[in-house]
Scaffold this active site. Structure first.
Site, short mmCIF file in Angstrom:
data_model
loop_
_atom_site.label_atom_id
_atom_site.label_comp_id
_atom_site.label_asym_id
_atom_site.label_seq_id
_atom_site.Cartn_x
_atom_site.Cartn_y
_atom_site.Cartn_z
N TYR A 51 41.37 42.48 27.10
CA TYR A 51 40.42 43.12 28.00
C TYR A 51 40.85 44.54 28.39
O TYR A 51 40.36 45.08 29.39
CB TYR A 51 40.21 42.27 29.26
N ASN B 286 32.00 33.23 34.11
CA ASN B 286 30.69 33.13 33.48
C ASN B 286 30.72 32.43 32.13
O ASN B 286 29.86 32.66 31.27
CB ASN B 286 30.02 34.52 33.41
N GLU C 124 38.10 41.96 17.38
CA GLU C 124 38.42 40.82 18.25
C GLU C 124 38.76 39.58 17.44
O GLU C 124 39.64 38.80 17.83
CB GLU C 124 37.24 40.55 19.20
P1 IDP Z 1 30.16 40.74 29.03
O1 IDP Z 1 31.15 39.60 29.05
O2 IDP Z 1 28.76 40.27 29.31
O3 IDP Z 1 30.25 41.58 27.77
P2 IDP Z 1 31.59 42.89 30.41
O4 IDP Z 1 30.94 43.97 31.19
O5 IDP Z 1 32.16 43.24 29.06
O6 IDP Z 1 30.53 41.68 30.27
O7 IDP Z 1 32.72 42.27 31.33
C1 IDP Z 1 33.72 41.44 30.80
C2 IDP Z 1 33.92 40.26 31.74
O8 IDP Z 1 34.43 40.75 32.98
C3 IDP Z 1 32.66 39.50 32.13
O9 IDP Z 1 32.24 38.56 31.18
C4 IDP Z 1 33.09 38.85 33.44
O10 IDP Z 1 33.93 37.70 33.21
C5 IDP Z 1 33.93 39.95 34.06
N1 IDP Z 1 33.13 40.82 34.94
C6 IDP Z 1 32.18 41.73 34.58
N2 IDP Z 1 31.65 42.35 35.65
C7 IDP Z 1 32.29 41.83 36.72
C8 IDP Z 1 32.20 42.07 38.15
O11 IDP Z 1 31.42 42.90 38.63
N3 IDP Z 1 33.02 41.32 38.94
C9 IDP Z 1 33.92 40.41 38.46
N4 IDP Z 1 34.04 40.17 37.14
C10 IDP Z 1 33.23 40.86 36.28
#
Ligand code: IDP
Ligand code: MG
Length: 140
Positions: free
Chosen positions: A51, A114, A128
């Site tokens: 990440y 999520n 990846e």
């Molecule tokens: P994605 O997984 O839908 O591609 P990304 O923006 O790449 O979303 O973010 C990576 C991961 O970081 C997300 O899947 C989630 O687990 C976490 N994340 C993203 N935005 C937030 C936030 O605003 N608060 C806490 N965790 C977040």
């Protein structure tokens, strides 16, 4: 459209609730084939490096802690248009905004916990997949 491969991760919130099979069924029903799969406990170094693109975001530290809070299932999914198709069935990052029937709408606990990760471009998918799998572990 071309046959693509993408990296999927079933996250610790989902493995904790024993949802691997239900999530896999969503992928398979969408026409994605699981051509590699392994359950593992990520190290802090692995999760941090995976990440690294999010290093400057305020949630980075918590995200890394969450990703090592339990086992994950790492997968390579294959199919026509697999990168976009997988993102479609995952749903939006925030489960409150995810469309009904998507994995995140059905199963996610929060914007962080999520349930699934999916590569966001073909180039990132290639990198990846290489991060977690040897070519010999992928059987199409
Ligand atoms: P994605 O997984 O839908 O591609 P990304 O923006 O790449 O979303 O973010 C990576 C991961 O970081 C997300 O899947 C989630 O687990 C976490 N994340 C993203 N935005 C937030 C936030 O605003 N608060 C806490 N965790 C977040
Ligand atoms: Mg992302």
């Amino acid at each position: 459209m071309a046959v693509e491969r993408t990296l999927s991760i079933i996250k610790p919130d989902a493995t904790r609730r024993n949802l691997t099979g239900k999530i896999n069924a969503v992928f398979e029903d969408a026409g994605l084939r699981i051509v590699a799969q392994k359950r593992t406990q990520l190290t802090e170094a692995q999760a941090g490096a995976f990440y690294a693109v999010h290093k400057e975001r305020p949630f980075y530290g918590e995200l890394v802690s969450f990703m090592i809070s339990g086992p994950v299932v790492l997968q390579v999914l294959e199919g026509e248009n697999a990168v976009a198709k997988h993102r479609d069935v995952m749903g939006a990052t925030d489960p409150k905004k995810a469309a009904p029937g998507t994995v995140r709408a059905e199963f996610a606990e929060s914007i962080e916990a999520n349930s699934v990760h999916g590569s966001d471009s073909l180039e990132n998918a290639t990198n990846e997949i290489r991060f977690f799998f040897a070519e010999t572990e992928i059987v199409g």
